[in-house]
Design a protein around this motif. Sequence first.
Motif, short mmCIF file in Angstrom:
data_model
loop_
_atom_site.label_atom_id
_atom_site.label_comp_id
_atom_site.label_asym_id
_atom_site.label_seq_id
_atom_site.Cartn_x
_atom_site.Cartn_y
_atom_site.Cartn_z
N ARG A 29 0.83 -1.21 0.00
CA ARG A 29 0.00 0.00 0.00
C ARG A 29 0.87 1.26 0.00
O ARG A 29 0.62 2.19 -0.77
N GLU A 31 3.77 1.55 -1.14
CA GLU A 31 4.45 1.63 -2.43
C GLU A 31 3.46 1.98 -3.56
O GLU A 31 3.85 2.11 -4.71
N GLY A 32 2.17 2.10 -3.21
CA GLY A 32 1.16 2.50 -4.20
C GLY A 32 0.43 1.36 -4.86
O GLY A 32 -0.17 1.54 -5.92
N TYR A 33 0.43 0.18 -4.25
CA TYR A 33 -0.17 -1.00 -4.85
C TYR A 33 -1.06 -1.74 -3.86
O TYR A 33 -0.93 -1.57 -2.65
N SER A 70 2.73 -9.27 -11.64
CA SER A 70 1.97 -8.10 -11.23
C SER A 70 1.32 -7.36 -12.39
O SER A 70 1.81 -7.39 -13.51
N ASP A 71 0.26 -6.66 -12.06
CA ASP A 71 -0.39 -5.71 -12.96
C ASP A 71 -0.19 -4.34 -12.32
O ASP A 71 -1.06 -3.83 -11.62
N ARG A 72 0.98 -3.77 -12.53
CA ARG A 72 1.30 -2.50 -11.88
C ARG A 72 0.71 -1.30 -12.62
O ARG A 72 0.62 -0.22 -12.07
N ARG A 73 0.30 -1.48 -13.85
CA ARG A 73 -0.22 -0.34 -14.62
C ARG A 73 -1.73 -0.24 -14.54
O ARG A 73 -2.27 0.82 -14.34
N ARG A 76 -3.02 -2.06 -10.59
CA ARG A 76 -1.99 -1.75 -9.58
C ARG A 76 -2.00 -2.78 -8.46
O ARG A 76 -2.02 -2.45 -7.28
N VAL A 77 -1.98 -4.06 -8.87
CA VAL A 77 -1.97 -5.19 -7.95
C VAL A 77 -0.66 -5.93 -8.16
O VAL A 77 -0.31 -6.27 -9.29
N VAL A 78 0.06 -6.19 -7.06
CA VAL A 78 1.30 -6.94 -7.15
C VAL A 78 1.04 -8.40 -6.81
O VAL A 78 0.34 -8.71 -5.85
N CYS A 116 6.89 -4.75 -6.51
CA CYS A 116 6.41 -3.37 -6.60
C CYS A 116 7.20 -2.56 -7.63
O CYS A 116 6.96 -1.36 -7.80
#
Length: 155
Positions: A29, A31-33, A70-73, A76-78, A116
């Motif tokens: 969280r 780290e933005g995810y 991960s789907d960081r784009r 936004r789930v790692v 992340c």
Amino acid sequence: MAVRYCNDQSRYRLPRKRLTSAWLAEVARREGYALGEVCYVFCSADRLLEMNRQYLGHDYFTDVITFDYSDRRGARVVSGDVFIDVETVADNARRYGATRLEEMRRVVVHGLLHLCGQKDKTPRANAVMHRKEDRYLHLLDAMLRGTFPADSAAD
């Protein structure tokens, strides 16, 4: 969110799994995810060496290999698999003057930071990685003491 802990050619048991999972969710969280499906696999040095050769083309021992799904784009789930060589972690703990558990926790968060998007192949990126590990290990210490810190601009 689901963090799983498994063994492959190892009997290692990470203590305080529920708290560790909550900590990892908080790290993601910050780290933005969001934390998705993450599996930590504790294995032998020989097993991780075999994987290092097979998947990365490296012929040396390492403490951790992370497979990132991960789907960081988008969401936004790692998510991913983090393989940890418990023997090399123990050797590194002795080398760095840490306990086995302290070093294991550093490697656990190291793997999540890779998920992340944190890199560590250059001296600068490695320094950033190490600072983040330290920061999140302090967060875990606060969680263990029951003094979970509020978010701050420094995080």
